[in-house]
Design an enzyme around this catalytic site. Structure first.
Site, short mmCIF file in Angstrom:
data_model
loop_
_atom_site.label_atom_id
_atom_site.label_comp_id
_atom_site.label_asym_id
_atom_site.label_seq_id
_atom_site.Cartn_x
_atom_site.Cartn_y
_atom_site.Cartn_z
N HIS A 175 -1.50 -1.35 -4.13
CA HIS A 175 -2.72 -0.91 -3.46
C HIS A 175 -2.68 0.60 -3.28
O HIS A 175 -1.73 1.16 -2.71
CB HIS A 175 -2.82 -1.63 -2.11
CG HIS A 175 -4.09 -1.40 -1.37
ND1 HIS A 175 -5.26 -2.08 -1.65
CD2 HIS A 175 -4.40 -0.55 -0.35
CE1 HIS A 175 -6.22 -1.68 -0.82
NE2 HIS A 175 -5.73 -0.75 -0.03
N ASP A 194 -6.88 -5.94 4.69
CA ASP A 194 -6.20 -4.63 4.69
C ASP A 194 -6.21 -4.02 6.08
O ASP A 194 -7.27 -3.73 6.63
CB ASP A 194 -6.96 -3.72 3.70
CG ASP A 194 -6.32 -2.35 3.52
OD1 ASP A 194 -5.24 -2.10 4.09
OD2 ASP A 194 -6.94 -1.55 2.79
N HIS A 200 -8.51 1.45 -3.83
CA HIS A 200 -9.44 1.26 -2.70
C HIS A 200 -10.08 2.62 -2.42
O HIS A 200 -9.44 3.51 -1.87
CB HIS A 200 -8.61 0.75 -1.50
CG HIS A 200 -9.35 0.65 -0.22
ND1 HIS A 200 -8.71 0.44 0.99
CD2 HIS A 200 -10.68 0.71 0.06
CE1 HIS A 200 -9.61 0.39 1.97
NE2 HIS A 200 -10.80 0.56 1.44
N ASP A 221 -4.70 3.85 -1.87
CA ASP A 221 -5.76 4.26 -0.95
C ASP A 221 -6.25 5.67 -1.28
O ASP A 221 -5.50 6.63 -1.17
CB ASP A 221 -5.24 4.24 0.49
CG ASP A 221 -5.08 2.82 1.00
OD1 ASP A 221 -6.06 2.06 0.93
OD2 ASP A 221 -3.97 2.48 1.45
N MET A 272 -8.79 8.59 -0.28
CA MET A 272 -9.60 9.05 0.86
C MET A 272 -10.07 10.48 0.61
O MET A 272 -9.30 11.30 0.11
CB MET A 272 -8.75 9.03 2.13
CG MET A 272 -8.13 7.68 2.43
SD MET A 272 -7.24 7.72 4.00
CE MET A 272 -6.46 6.08 3.98
N SER A 296 0.85 -1.20 0.00
CA SER A 296 0.00 0.00 0.00
C SER A 296 0.88 1.24 0.00
O SER A 296 1.66 1.46 0.95
CB SER A 296 -0.90 0.00 1.24
OG SER A 296 -1.43 1.30 1.42
N MET A 321 -12.13 5.01 -0.54
CA MET A 321 -12.76 5.31 0.75
C MET A 321 -13.39 6.69 0.60
O MET A 321 -12.93 7.68 1.17
CB MET A 321 -11.70 5.29 1.86
CG MET A 321 -11.25 3.88 2.22
SD MET A 321 -9.68 3.84 3.09
CE MET A 321 -8.56 3.84 1.69
N MET A 358 -11.69 -5.15 5.88
CA MET A 358 -10.84 -4.19 6.61
C MET A 358 -10.54 -4.78 7.99
O MET A 358 -11.46 -5.12 8.74
CB MET A 358 -11.55 -2.84 6.79
CG MET A 358 -11.70 -2.01 5.54
SD MET A 358 -10.16 -1.68 4.63
CE MET A 358 -9.15 -0.84 5.85
C1 DX5 Z 1 -6.21 2.16 5.72
C2 DX5 Z 1 -5.84 1.75 4.33
C3 DX5 Z 1 -4.77 0.76 4.25
C4 DX5 Z 1 -3.44 1.15 4.85
C5 DX5 Z 1 -2.96 -0.07 5.55
O1 DX5 Z 1 -7.38 2.88 5.70
O2 DX5 Z 1 -6.95 1.23 3.64
O3 DX5 Z 1 -4.58 0.28 2.92
O4 DX5 Z 1 -2.48 1.56 3.93
O5 DX5 Z 1 -1.87 0.30 6.24
P1 DX5 Z 1 -1.06 -0.62 7.22
O6 DX5 Z 1 -0.58 -1.81 6.45
O7 DX5 Z 1 0.03 0.29 7.64
O8 DX5 Z 1 -1.98 -1.00 8.36
ZN ZN Z 2 -6.55 0.22 1.68
#
Ligand code: DX5
Ligand code: ZN
Length: 231
Positions: A39, A181, A72, A41, A43, A14, A74, A143
């Site tokens: 991956h 994740d 992903h 993220d 947001m 990620s 969010m 999650m």
């Molecule tokens: C959190 C993200 C994850 C994040 C995971 O909201 O969706 O993808 O990067 O991070 P780690 O592996 O550091 O928990």
């Molecule tokens: Zn993620």
């Protein structure tokens, strides 16, 4: 990608924990350690209390790697942005059950843009809320932390949801893959693999400190060993 027994285990580094000023370099480093999916993220500061990146960064990543980009989302109102992420080069797009009023429609929208469609559930959301879409999704993302930030502590009760997804898939002959994740690191990876997770997202454990290549290789090795113990 390493095939062991009947199951394919993939590591999805990620980029949330990577150095954004050296993104291309960090992605290449994680890939040479065995990462096979990147991956990403996304947001929006509404669905989760954090802001990250949008289609322009995906477009740049597309030029930097041939690996599939796993976006992903969010975000609220994902339907508004899915076409743009697909055009920017996303290969997989996942959306949160909690953010979609018309989940079936949104999943089909993703597939209509030639992307694999994933559905994501937060730690407090039961697997049963997905029953009506499990026959159409390409993957389910469980999650194992509350979304929004990297480097959080793994929530062990989420393993029951991975097990339930494995059972449902066998029972109904579905063919989705199971991704997990949040908080995946050397101390948690074996149990998530034994529970049945196949695509392992890891941010902090790969990019947090040290060499991303070595970190990714170590994590994948631990995952593959745990997978062998299962058989
Ligand atoms: C959190 C993200 C994850 C994040 C995971 O909201 O969706 O993808 O990067 O991070 P780690 O592996 O550091 O928990
Ligand atoms: Zn993620």
């Amino acid at each position: 990608m390493l095939r062991t027994g009947t199951q394919v285990i993939e590591l999805a580094p990620s980029i949330l924990s990577a150095d954004f000023a050296r993104l291309g370099e960090h992605v290449a480093a994680a890939a040479s350690g065995g990462g096979t999916v990147i991956h990403v993220d996304v947001m929006d500061g509404h669905f989760v209390p954090n802001l990250t990146l949008g289609p322009p960064v995906v477009r740049s990543l597309r030029k930097a790697t041939d690996l599939p980009l796993d976006c992903h989302l969010m975000i609220e109102n994902p339907d508004e942005y899915i076409p743009e992420f697909a055009a920017a080069g996303a290969n997989w797009i996942s959306i949160h059950q909690e953010a979609c009023r018309h989940l079936d429609r949104t999943l089909h929208l993703i597939q209509s843009h030639d992307c694999l469609a994933g559905v994501v559930i937060n730690p407090a959301t039961p697997v049963d809320t997905l029953k009506e879409v499990l026959s159409i999704v390409d993957y389910v993302l469980v999650m194992s932390v509350n979304p929004g930030f990297g480097a959080q502590k793994f929530i062990p009760t989420t393993l029951n949801k991975v097990r339930r997804l494995v059972d449902l898939r066998a029972e109904k002959d579905f063919d989705y893959r199971i991704e997990i994740d949040g908080g995946i690191a050397l101390d948690t990876v074996a149990e998530v693999v034994r529970a049945g997770a196949e695509i392992l997202v890891a941010g902090n454990a790969v990019f947090g400190q040290g060499d991303p290549t070595k970190n990714a290789a170590q994590l994948l090795k631990a995952a593959v060993e745990a997978n062998l113990q299962k058989v």
